[in-house]
Design a protein around this motif. Structure first.
Motif, PDB file in Angstrom:
ATOM      1  N   PRO A  42       0.831  -1.208   0.000  1.00 15.74           N
ATOM      2  CA  PRO A  42       0.000   0.000   0.000  1.00 15.74           C
ATOM      3  C   PRO A  42       0.862   1.255   0.000  1.00 15.74           C
ATOM      4  CG  PRO A  42       0.116  -0.915   2.205  1.00 15.74           C
ATOM      5  CD  PRO A  42       0.808  -1.903   1.300  1.00 15.74           C
ATOM      6  N   PRO A  43       0.260   2.406  -0.258  1.00 12.39           N
ATOM      7  CA  PRO A  43       1.030   3.651  -0.264  1.00 12.39           C
ATOM      8  C   PRO A  43       1.717   3.914   1.069  1.00 12.39           C
ATOM      9  CG  PRO A  43      -1.167   4.006  -1.170  1.00 12.39           C
ATOM     10  CD  PRO A  43      -1.164   2.632  -0.570  1.00 12.39           C
ATOM     11  N   CYS A  44       2.937   4.376   0.980  1.00  9.51           N
ATOM     12  CA  CYS A  44       3.674   4.846   2.163  1.00  9.51           C
ATOM     13  C   CYS A  44       4.663   5.893   1.662  1.00  9.51           C
ATOM     14  CB  CYS A  44       4.408   3.698   2.855  1.00  9.51           C
ATOM     15  SG  CYS A  44       5.211   4.194   4.409  1.00  9.51           S
ATOM     16  N   PRO A  45       4.389   7.166   1.895  1.00 11.78           N
ATOM     17  CA  PRO A  45       5.219   8.246   1.351  1.00 11.78           C
ATOM     18  C   PRO A  45       6.680   8.142   1.784  1.00 11.78           C
ATOM     19  CG  PRO A  45       3.174   9.103   2.280  1.00 11.78           C
ATOM     20  CD  PRO A  45       3.280   7.664   2.713  1.00 11.78           C
ATOM     21  N   PRO A  46       7.587   8.543   0.916  1.00 10.64           N
ATOM     22  CA  PRO A  46       9.014   8.516   1.267  1.00 10.64           C
ATOM     23  C   PRO A  46       9.326   9.271   2.547  1.00 10.64           C
ATOM     24  CG  PRO A  46       8.738   8.886  -1.080  1.00 10.64           C
ATOM     25  CD  PRO A  46       7.365   8.942  -0.482  1.00 10.64           C
ATOM     26  N   GLU A  47       8.594  10.354   2.800  1.00  9.48           N
ATOM     27  CA  GLU A  47       8.872  11.112   4.017  1.00  9.48           C
ATOM     28  C   GLU A  47       8.505  10.345   5.283  1.00  9.48           C
ATOM     29  OE1 GLU A  47       5.015  12.779   2.162  1.00  9.48           O
ATOM     30  OE2 GLU A  47       7.001  12.087   1.511  1.00  9.48           O
ATOM     31  N   GLN A  48       7.726   9.251   5.092  1.00 10.71           N
ATOM     32  CA  GLN A  48       7.384   8.379   6.218  1.00 10.71           C
ATOM     33  C   GLN A  48       8.204   7.094   6.194  1.00 10.71           C
ATOM     34  OE1 GLN A  48       3.133   7.737   6.440  1.00 10.71           O
ATOM     35  NE2 GLN A  48       2.671   9.910   6.123  1.00 10.71           N
ATOM     36  N   GLY A  49       9.228   7.081   5.373  1.00 14.00           N
ATOM     37  CA  GLY A  49      10.113   5.923   5.294  1.00 14.00           C
ATOM     38  C   GLY A  49       9.690   4.891   4.267  1.00 14.00           C
ATOM     39  N   GLY A  50       8.656   5.175   3.474  1.00 12.94           N
ATOM     40  CA  GLY A  50       8.168   4.234   2.475  1.00 12.94           C
ATOM     41  C   GLY A  50       8.774   4.469   1.108  1.00 12.94           C
ATOM     42  N   TYR A  51       8.244   3.730   0.126  1.00  9.26           N
ATOM     43  CA  TYR A  51       8.766   3.814  -1.239  1.00  9.26           C
ATOM     44  C   TYR A  51       8.015   4.827  -2.088  1.00  9.26           C
ATOM     45  CZ  TYR A  51       9.869   2.387  -6.024  1.00  9.26           C
ATOM     46  OH  TYR A  51      10.242   2.382  -7.346  1.00  9.26           O
ATOM     47  N   SER A  52       6.665   4.885  -1.920  1.00  7.48           N
ATOM     48  CA  SER A  52       5.862   5.741  -2.774  1.00  7.48           C
ATOM     49  C   SER A  52       4.557   6.125  -2.085  1.00  7.48           C
ATOM     50  CB  SER A  52       5.553   5.022  -4.096  1.00  7.48           C
ATOM     51  OG  SER A  52       4.669   5.779  -4.896  1.00  7.48           O
ATOM     52  N   SER A  53       4.021   7.261  -2.497  1.00  6.95           N
ATOM     53  CA  SER A  53       2.720   7.695  -1.988  1.00  6.95           C
ATOM     54  C   SER A  53       1.570   6.982  -2.697  1.00  6.95           C
ATOM     55  CB  SER A  53       2.568   9.218  -2.176  1.00  6.95           C
ATOM     56  OG  SER A  53       3.562   9.911  -1.463  1.00  6.95           O
ATOM     57  N   PHE A  54       1.915   6.075  -3.621  1.00  9.73           N
ATOM     58  CA  PHE A  54       0.921   5.310  -4.368  1.00  9.73           C
ATOM     59  C   PHE A  54       1.244   3.825  -4.243  1.00  9.73           C
ATOM     60  CE2 PHE A  54       1.373   9.475  -6.236  1.00  9.73           C
ATOM     61  CZ  PHE A  54       0.057   9.902  -6.351  1.00  9.73           C
ATOM     62  N   PRO A  55       0.265   2.941  -4.491  1.00 13.31           N
ATOM     63  CA  PRO A  55       0.535   1.493  -4.399  1.00 13.31           C
ATOM     64  C   PRO A  55       1.696   1.097  -5.315  1.00 13.31           C
ATOM     65  CG  PRO A  55      -1.822   1.898  -4.583  1.00 13.31           C
ATOM     66  CD  PRO A  55      -1.147   3.227  -4.840  1.00 13.31           C
ATOM     67  N   TRP A  56       2.474   0.105  -4.875  1.00  8.39           N
ATOM     68  CA  TRP A  56       3.652  -0.277  -5.642  1.00  8.39           C
ATOM     69  C   TRP A  56       3.908  -1.777  -5.565  1.00  8.39           C
ATOM     70  CZ3 TRP A  56       7.754  -1.842  -2.287  1.00  8.39           C
ATOM     71  CH2 TRP A  56       7.583  -1.481  -0.950  1.00  8.39           C
ATOM     72  N   TYR A  57       4.560  -2.297  -6.603  1.00 11.24           N
ATOM     73  CA  TYR A  57       4.976  -3.689  -6.652  1.00 11.24           C
ATOM     74  C   TYR A  57       6.405  -3.814  -6.142  1.00 11.24           C
ATOM     75  CZ  TYR A  57       0.961  -4.840  -9.619  1.00 11.24           C
ATOM     76  OH  TYR A  57      -0.304  -5.034 -10.120  1.00 11.24           O
ATOM     77  N   ALA A  58       6.737  -4.993  -5.645  1.00 10.31           N
ATOM     78  CA  ALA A  58       8.078  -5.222  -5.115  1.00 10.31           C
ATOM     79  C   ALA A  58       8.484  -6.678  -5.311  1.00 10.31           C
ATOM     80  CB  ALA A  58       8.132  -4.871  -3.628  1.00 10.31           C
ATOM     81  N   MET A  59       9.787  -6.911  -5.357  1.00 12.41           N
ATOM     82  CA  MET A  59      10.319  -8.265  -5.481  1.00 12.41           C
ATOM     83  C   MET A  59      11.789  -8.265  -5.082  1.00 12.41           C
ATOM     84  SD  MET A  59      10.170 -11.378  -6.077  1.00 12.41           S
ATOM     85  CE  MET A  59       8.409 -11.148  -6.206  1.00 12.41           C
ATOM     86  N   ARG A  60      12.183  -9.241  -4.255  1.00 13.78           N
ATOM     87  CA  ARG A  60      13.598  -9.378  -3.932  1.00 13.78           C
ATOM     88  C   ARG A  60      14.386  -9.744  -5.188  1.00 13.78           C
ATOM     89  NH1 ARG A  60      14.164 -13.574  -1.434  1.00 13.78           N
ATOM     90  NH2 ARG A  60      12.201 -14.025  -0.369  1.00 13.78           N
ATOM     91  N   CYS A  61      15.571  -9.190  -5.315  1.00 17.69           N
ATOM     92  CA  CYS A  61      16.382  -9.422  -6.510  1.00 17.69           C
ATOM     93  C   CYS A  61      16.720 -10.893  -6.710  1.00 17.69           C
ATOM     94  CB  CYS A  61      17.675  -8.621  -6.410  1.00 17.69           C
ATOM     95  SG  CYS A  61      17.447  -6.823  -6.394  1.00 17.69           S
ATOM     96  N   ASN A  62      16.862 -11.654  -5.606  1.00 17.95           N
ATOM     97  CA  ASN A  62      17.359 -13.020  -5.781  1.00 17.95           C
ATOM     98  C   ASN A  62      16.359 -13.943  -6.464  1.00 17.95           C
ATOM     99  OD1 ASN A  62      15.683 -13.270  -3.537  1.00 17.95           O
ATOM    100  ND2 ASN A  62      17.263 -14.071  -2.174  1.00 17.95           N
ATOM    101  N   TYR A  63      15.061 -13.616  -6.455  1.00 22.64           N
ATOM    102  CA  TYR A  63      14.118 -14.399  -7.252  1.00 22.64           C
ATOM    103  C   TYR A  63      14.492 -14.315  -8.733  1.00 22.64           C
ATOM    104  CZ  TYR A  63      10.535 -15.190  -3.608  1.00 22.64           C
ATOM    105  OH  TYR A  63       9.834 -15.600  -2.497  1.00 22.64           O
ATOM    106  N   MET A  64      14.665 -13.093  -9.210  1.00 18.64           N
ATOM    107  CA  MET A  64      15.004 -12.878 -10.616  1.00 18.64           C
ATOM    108  C   MET A  64      16.390 -13.420 -10.932  1.00 18.64           C
ATOM    109  SD  MET A  64      12.248 -11.452 -11.657  1.00 18.64           S
ATOM    110  CE  MET A  64      10.982 -10.198 -11.462  1.00 18.64           C
ATOM    111  N   ASP A  65      17.335 -13.191 -10.026  1.00 20.57           N
ATOM    112  CA  ASP A  65      18.699 -13.656 -10.243  1.00 20.57           C
ATOM    113  C   ASP A  65      18.761 -15.172 -10.367  1.00 20.57           C
ATOM    114  OD1 ASP A  65      19.474 -11.022 -10.046  1.00 20.57           O
ATOM    115  OD2 ASP A  65      20.250 -11.194  -7.996  1.00 20.57           O
TER     116      ASP A  65
END
Length: 245
Positions: free
Chosen positions: A16-39
């Motif tokens: 869910p949204p979490c603004p960078p000023e609050q320690g999050g990635y984005s003020s909008f919903p975002w996708y994520a994935m650990r690099c080692n899955y892709m690697d």
């Protein structure tokens, strides 16, 4: 023969949204994935691609893919999907992600595409095949192992015993493996799948679907590559995806 790397879809997590000023990635919903899955896919010879959460497009997406990985995450499968009764107090869900992953798995099964379910992905695979889950291991297993291991995820937490004669045994060339562990739920009954590995406390650690080109779910996180068996599992998925009809 087509020498191009097989295209392996890897399901993403959604936050869910979490603004960078609050320690999050984005003020909008975002996708994520650990690099080692892709690697891990790349190292095994595949071409990984992240998959958005769109159940309506799942069949069209799978038609373009050669294989599928359903990843884990810090959430649970809703007990409504396997008649599991009221949710345990520890259960948290992500309905949009689960709906999309279920649709992808069902499309992959219909098309005969290779599937690897990892951690929560194994649990979802079992549910898709008619199985059920343990909602909270400490409430269901006497003297359970620390399946939420306290040590780092790139180290082993406990051992598993692999069932002889299974596809998993053939792939890993092992009867036992040391694996990492990061879950509080587990497969209770595997539905149409069979059990291919268990922990010492009886927790199911892997399932597979006989007769399918490649359909395996593992409770641990082989993308960390802490053993030869982990790496062989990704290689086997890639090989099966390369040779699909």
């Amino acid at each position: 023969m087509d020498a191009s790397p097989p295209l392996i879809g890897v399901t993403l997590d959604r936050e869910p949204p979490c603004p960078p000023e609050q320690g999050g990635y984005s003020s909008f919903p975002w996708y994520a994935m650990r690099c080692n899955y892709m690697d891990a896919v790349t190292m095994a010879g595949g071409l990984p691609v992240g998959l958005a959460h769109d159940a309506a497009q799942a069949a069209a997406v799978m038609a373009r893919l050669d294989g599928l990985i359903v990843t884990g995450g810090a959430f649970d499968i809703s007990p409504d999907l396997y008649d599991g009764g009221a949710p345990h107090p520890t259960v948290t869900t992500k309905a949009t992600r689960t709906d999309a992953e279920l649709a992808l798995v069902r499309a992959a099964l219909e098309l005969g595409r290779p599937i690897l379910g990892i951690c929560g992905g194994e649990q979802l695979l079992a549910v898709a095949l008619g199985g059920t889950l343990i909602q909270h291991i400490p409430d269901a297993i006497a003297s359970p192992l620390p399946h939420e291991q306290p040590n780092p995820r790139d180290e082993a937490g406990h051992e598993i015993t692999i069932v002889p004669g299974t596809r998993l045994a053939h792939i890993t060339r092992a009867s036992r493996m040391a694996v990492n562990s990061a879950h509080h739920q587990a497969v209770a009954t595997p539905g149409r799948a069979i059990v291919s590995a268990v922990a010492a406390d009886g927790v199911i650690e892997a399932v597979e679907l006989p007769g399918h080109p490649f359909c395996i779910g593992v409770q641990w996180h082989p993308e960390f590559g802490i053993s030869t068996g982990d790496r062989l599992l990704f290689r086997a998925l890639t090989d099966a995806s390369r040779h699909r009809e």
